[in-house]
Write an enzyme that holds these catalytic residues in place. Sequence first.
Site, PDB file in Angstrom:
ATOM      1  N   ILE A 110      -3.878   4.285  -0.928  1.00  0.00           N
ATOM      2  CA  ILE A 110      -4.492   4.367   0.392  1.00  0.00           C
ATOM      3  C   ILE A 110      -6.023   4.449   0.286  1.00  0.00           C
ATOM      4  O   ILE A 110      -6.744   3.960   1.167  1.00  0.00           O
ATOM      5  CB  ILE A 110      -3.875   5.543   1.215  1.00  0.00           C
ATOM      6  CG1 ILE A 110      -4.347   5.534   2.666  1.00  0.00           C
ATOM      7  CG2 ILE A 110      -4.114   6.885   0.559  1.00  0.00           C
ATOM      8  CD1 ILE A 110      -3.781   4.423   3.507  1.00  0.00           C
ATOM      9  N   VAL A 150       0.827  -1.206   0.000  1.00  0.00           N
ATOM     10  CA  VAL A 150       0.000   0.000   0.000  1.00  0.00           C
ATOM     11  C   VAL A 150       0.863   1.259   0.000  1.00  0.00           C
ATOM     12  O   VAL A 150       1.785   1.384   0.810  1.00  0.00           O
ATOM     13  CB  VAL A 150      -0.920   0.032   1.244  1.00  0.00           C
ATOM     14  CG1 VAL A 150      -1.717   1.334   1.294  1.00  0.00           C
ATOM     15  CG2 VAL A 150      -1.867  -1.165   1.219  1.00  0.00           C
ATOM     16  N   CYS A 151       0.568   2.190  -0.907  1.00  0.00           N
ATOM     17  CA  CYS A 151       1.204   3.501  -0.847  1.00  0.00           C
ATOM     18  C   CYS A 151       0.167   4.574  -1.086  1.00  0.00           C
ATOM     19  O   CYS A 151      -1.020   4.288  -1.241  1.00  0.00           O
ATOM     20  CB  CYS A 151       2.390   3.615  -1.792  1.00  0.00           C
ATOM     21  SG  CYS A 151       2.021   4.066  -3.471  1.00  0.00           S
ATOM     22  N   GLY A 152       0.576   5.839  -1.073  1.00  0.00           N
ATOM     23  CA  GLY A 152      -0.369   6.942  -1.164  1.00  0.00           C
ATOM     24  C   GLY A 152      -1.079   6.995  -2.508  1.00  0.00           C
ATOM     25  O   GLY A 152      -2.266   7.243  -2.589  1.00  0.00           O
TER      26      GLY A 152
END
Lengths: 156, 93
Positions: free
Chosen positions: B39, B6-8
């Site tokens: 996210i 998971v990243c932004g």
Amino acid sequence: MQEPALSRLLPLDAIATGAEAEDWRAAIRAAGELLVATGATTDDYIGEMQQAVEEYGPYIVIAPGLALAHSRPSPAVLRTGLSWAGLKTPVEFGHAANDPVRLVIGLAAVDHDGHSSALSRLARMLADPDRLKRLTEATGAAEIHGTISDYESSAE
Amino acid sequence: MKILAVCGMGIGTSVLLKTNAEKAAQDLGLDADVEIADIGTARGAAVTADVVLTSGELAAELGDVGIPVVVVDNFVDGTEIREKLGAAVGRQA
């Protein structure tokens, strides 16, 4: 179709060392200006990368001393590309583990996966602590570009 | 098993994380697929995943998703990712 090689996504002109930046915004601007100068993005993308840090925090500082500045695909992205801004003086991004930052890699992408194998190669290249140290301490763009090209030709 | 990176924004950090997580899973002898989420979509994607890998800030934002959330400090350090992933799934290299 084959993706562009890392050394093509990060041309010599997109690499700078000794960039002056007094804070994280200026550090992102330094990497962003190289994306603009090499035709990967318009000026607007610099603000978009700064906005991403305001929105999600300093998680883009992905390793000790290394920030991967980027934002989403947007009209400001003209083509997929990378830039490399080595900082003269390290700056704080507010990251709990990885501050201060000495190198900002800028990433602009036109979609979510067209650059993934080049970025994966970048990850494998930077995963070697000795190579990462050598690259962050390098003082010339040609030396950095050469190291990346050598890595790519030995890895393929 | 399914690992969620998971990243932004789902284009940069998570791509790096995916590469190193795939290598870590291989080293641990796990039969694993690594998927990427930003996210905004991570909570939904976590429903069908077994473990989440992300940064400290995003882990705090994600909160409790009912599966282990592994916080990675160094996204290019294969050893860190292998050790933390191994601990989360009860497997050692």
